[in-house]
Design a protein around this motif. Structure first.
Motif, PDB file in Angstrom:
ATOM      1  N   GLY A 244      13.394  -0.918   6.669  1.00  0.00           N
ATOM      2  CA  GLY A 244      14.218   0.332   5.964  1.00  0.00           C
ATOM      3  C   GLY A 244      13.688   0.208   4.590  1.00  0.00           C
ATOM      4  N   HIS A 245      13.715   1.655   4.126  1.00  0.00           N
ATOM      5  CA  HIS A 245      13.495   1.747   2.607  1.00  0.00           C
ATOM      6  C   HIS A 245      14.269   2.749   2.096  1.00  0.00           C
ATOM      7  CE1 HIS A 245      10.405   1.559  -0.625  1.00  0.00           C
ATOM      8  NE2 HIS A 245       9.831   2.715  -0.270  1.00  0.00           N
ATOM      9  N   GLY A 246      15.575   2.872   2.673  1.00  0.00           N
ATOM     10  CA  GLY A 246      16.661   3.555   2.024  1.00  0.00           C
ATOM     11  C   GLY A 246      16.457   5.047   2.674  1.00  0.00           C
TER      12      GLY A 246
ATOM     13  N   TYR B  96      12.503  -2.533  -0.995  1.00  0.00           N
ATOM     14  CA  TYR B  96      13.436  -1.718  -2.016  1.00  0.00           C
ATOM     15  C   TYR B  96      12.570  -0.759  -2.710  1.00  0.00           C
ATOM     16  CZ  TYR B  96      16.207  -5.915  -1.968  1.00  0.00           C
ATOM     17  OH  TYR B  96      16.978  -6.865  -1.580  1.00  0.00           O
ATOM     18  N   PRO B  97      12.997   0.557  -2.731  1.00  0.00           N
ATOM     19  CA  PRO B  97      12.405   1.596  -3.329  1.00  0.00           C
ATOM     20  C   PRO B  97      12.147   1.460  -4.678  1.00  0.00           C
ATOM     21  CG  PRO B  97      14.158   2.741  -1.740  1.00  0.00           C
ATOM     22  CD  PRO B  97      14.255   1.241  -2.005  1.00  0.00           C
ATOM     23  N   TYR B  98      10.929   1.578  -5.223  1.00  0.00           N
ATOM     24  CA  TYR B  98      10.389   1.252  -6.498  1.00  0.00           C
ATOM     25  C   TYR B  98      10.613  -0.147  -6.777  1.00  0.00           C
ATOM     26  CZ  TYR B  98      11.047   6.388  -7.154  1.00  0.00           C
ATOM     27  OH  TYR B  98      11.182   7.693  -7.301  1.00  0.00           O
TER      28      TYR B  98
ATOM     29  N   GLY C 284      17.225   8.309   0.322  1.00  0.00           N
ATOM     30  CA  GLY C 284      16.452   9.134  -0.488  1.00  0.00           C
ATOM     31  C   GLY C 284      15.541   8.663  -1.533  1.00  0.00           C
ATOM     32  N   HIS C 285      15.102   7.501  -1.193  1.00  0.00           N
ATOM     33  CA  HIS C 285      14.151   6.967  -2.103  1.00  0.00           C
ATOM     34  C   HIS C 285      14.642   6.759  -3.891  1.00  0.00           C
ATOM     35  CE1 HIS C 285      10.155   5.661  -3.823  1.00  0.00           C
ATOM     36  NE2 HIS C 285      10.128   5.175  -2.482  1.00  0.00           N
ATOM     37  N   TYR C 286      15.853   6.272  -3.755  1.00  0.00           N
ATOM     38  CA  TYR C 286      16.260   6.138  -5.272  1.00  0.00           C
ATOM     39  C   TYR C 286      15.964   4.633  -5.761  1.00  0.00           C
ATOM     40  CZ  TYR C 286      19.174  10.058  -3.552  1.00  0.00           C
ATOM     41  OH  TYR C 286      19.383  11.286  -2.965  1.00  0.00           O
TER      42      TYR C 286
ATOM     43  N   PHE D 219       3.144  -0.962   4.082  1.00  0.00           N
ATOM     44  CA  PHE D 219       2.947   0.176   3.777  1.00  0.00           C
ATOM     45  C   PHE D 219       4.205   1.029   3.625  1.00  0.00           C
ATOM     46  CE2 PHE D 219      -0.224  -1.790   6.256  1.00  0.00           C
ATOM     47  CZ  PHE D 219      -1.509  -1.420   5.511  1.00  0.00           C
ATOM     48  N   ASP D 220       4.338   1.571   2.208  1.00  0.00           N
ATOM     49  CA  ASP D 220       5.703   2.201   1.896  1.00  0.00           C
ATOM     50  C   ASP D 220       5.640   3.641   2.098  1.00  0.00           C
ATOM     51  OD1 ASP D 220       5.857  -0.362   0.930  1.00  0.00           O
ATOM     52  OD2 ASP D 220       6.680   0.098  -0.947  1.00  0.00           O
ATOM     53  N   ASP D 221       6.849   4.267   2.220  1.00  0.00           N
ATOM     54  CA  ASP D 221       7.234   5.522   1.976  1.00  0.00           C
ATOM     55  C   ASP D 221       6.834   6.676   3.462  1.00  0.00           C
ATOM     56  OD1 ASP D 221       8.032   5.033  -0.252  1.00  0.00           O
ATOM     57  OD2 ASP D 221       6.157   5.794  -1.470  1.00  0.00           O
ATOM     58  N   GLY D 222       6.324   5.952   4.532  1.00  0.00           N
ATOM     59  CA  GLY D 222       6.026   6.674   5.789  1.00  0.00           C
ATOM     60  C   GLY D 222       4.982   7.679   5.840  1.00  0.00           C
TER      61      GLY D 222
ATOM     62  N   TYR E 148       0.846  -1.069   0.059  1.00  0.00           N
ATOM     63  CA  TYR E 148       0.032   0.016  -0.033  1.00  0.00           C
ATOM     64  C   TYR E 148       0.901   1.172  -0.017  1.00  0.00           C
ATOM     65  CZ  TYR E 148      -3.661  -3.154   1.492  1.00  0.00           C
ATOM     66  OH  TYR E 148      -4.716  -4.243   1.728  1.00  0.00           O
ATOM     67  N   HIS E 149       0.458   2.215  -0.561  1.00  0.00           N
ATOM     68  CA  HIS E 149       0.854   3.608  -0.469  1.00  0.00           C
ATOM     69  C   HIS E 149       0.059   4.739   0.169  1.00  0.00           C
ATOM     70  CE1 HIS E 149       3.563   1.769  -3.459  1.00  0.00           C
ATOM     71  NE2 HIS E 149       4.531   2.307  -2.636  1.00  0.00           N
ATOM     72  N   TYR E 150      -0.499   5.455  -0.557  1.00  0.00           N
ATOM     73  CA  TYR E 150      -1.657   6.472  -0.080  1.00  0.00           C
ATOM     74  C   TYR E 150      -2.908   5.745   0.579  1.00  0.00           C
ATOM     75  CZ  TYR E 150       1.299   9.979  -2.392  1.00  0.00           C
ATOM     76  OH  TYR E 150       2.296  10.823  -2.896  1.00  0.00           O
TER      77      TYR E 150
HETATM   78 ZN    ZN Z   1       8.722   3.813  -1.749  1.00  0.00          ZN
END
Ligand code: ZN
Length: 325
Positions: free
Chosen positions: A231-233, A272-274, A235-237, A80-83, A20-22
């Protein structure tokens, strides 16, 4: 029932990991065009998952990997990604009420520096303007300025190449995304994104970031209530496009954040981001004691088939439980 003599029971080692994201009350938000799941759909999906699957905790998945043990039939895990602040305000209370654990993967920069990730800036630029041609024309103007120093293709050629309507996006949206996400050199990409963000969305990046993402206190609160953090890195690269030393820096920054959150060293999980990963990154994670890592390959995960450091996930949109758009 199966004929008991025919086959020995095969222990289930598959799991549906959902991404999930938003998750927000989109219609009543300032940016209703943001691509996300509404609160209602999320709750409906939670009920569906509890009816047809067995939601498990990340700790259960870690044990199954470490001890080679089976998983419950139809196991599922919610990630759930990206906080996003949505995860604290909307997702966490619902998960708590339904007794389901979520696993959350914030990036370091949004928690520690209150910066808005480029990927999110692009989402909000696109959601802030009704007539997408206005964004395209401002992007053309920015590219014209750059052409004084950089050998860039002409606007019309670029538009002809990238502006191809997709299944969900108009030609203009695809054009803006492709140029800002991939086409432009890294060095100028952020500059142009910042220019459009400040023109169309907000001149107060820090204030905007505080409205968009969770902070450390909110994260710690969720953890005290049994939620899981990985963890999700930093800078989200696309981490598969970074050099190994850059990958190490991203992983180290994540480790420091996880230590601040209080995650135990034997419960390190990466996302992993993306969904971008490669051999060197997997090796770095293994060296740093990560036990599991999640991709965005849309498949049901199997502990017998997939590398624990490359477990696939389904997007929330791949699941039933939300009405067709
Ligand atoms: Zn992400």
């Amino acid at each position: 029932m199966n004929d008991p003599g025919a086959h020995p029971a095969i222990p289930d080692r598959t799991i549906t990991i959902v991404m999930y994201h938003y998750v927000r009350d989109l219609a009543r938000s300032r940016f209703p065009e943001i691509k996300g799941l509404t609160t209602d759909h999320f709750e409906r999906q939670l009920r569906y998952l509890r009816m047809h699957h067995t939601p498990i905790r990340m700790e259960d998945l870690l044990s199954a990997v470490m001890e080679d043990s089976p998983l419950p039939a139809n196991a599922c895990l919610l990630t759930f990604d990206d906080g996003y602040i949505d995860h604290f305000l909307t997702v966490f209370p619902l998960l708590d009420r339904y007794g389901v654990q979520g696993s959350f993967f914030p990036t370091v920069r949004t928690v520690r520096e209150s910066r808005v990730l480029d990927a999110n800036k692009i989402h909000f630029i696109l959601a802030a303007v009704n007539d997408k041609r206005r964004i395209v024309s401002r992007l053309f103007a920015a590219l014209d300025d750059l052409r004084r120093d950089l050998p860039l293709e002409g606007n019309e050629e670029l538009f002809g190449r990238y502006a191809i309507a997709g299944r969900f996006d108009s030609a203009e949206i695809v054009f803006v995304k492709r140029v800002l996400q991939k086409h432009l050199p890294e060095s100028v990409r952020s500059m142009i994104i910042d220019r459009l963000f400040s023109e169309f969305v907000s001149r107060e990046e820090k204030a905007f970031a505080r409205e968009l993402y969770m902070d450390l206190d909110q994260i710690r609160c969720m953890r005290r209530h049994g939620m899981f953090f990985g963890g999700h890195g930093a800078g989200h690269y696309w981490m598969d496009s970074l050099s190994p030393p850059e990958q190490e820096r991203e992983v180290e920054a994540s480790l420091e954040l996880l230590a601040d959150i209080g995650v135990e060293p034997d419960r390190r999980v990466f996302c992993y981001p993306y969904g971008g990963y490669n051999r060197s990154l997997v090796d770095i994670l293994r060296e740093r004691g990560f036990r599991l890592a999640l991709t965005a390959d849309p498949e049901i995960a199997s502990l017998d088939i997939h590398d624990p450091l490359a477990l696939p996930r389904l997007d929330t949109n791949d699941l039933p439980g939300r009405p067709a758009a």
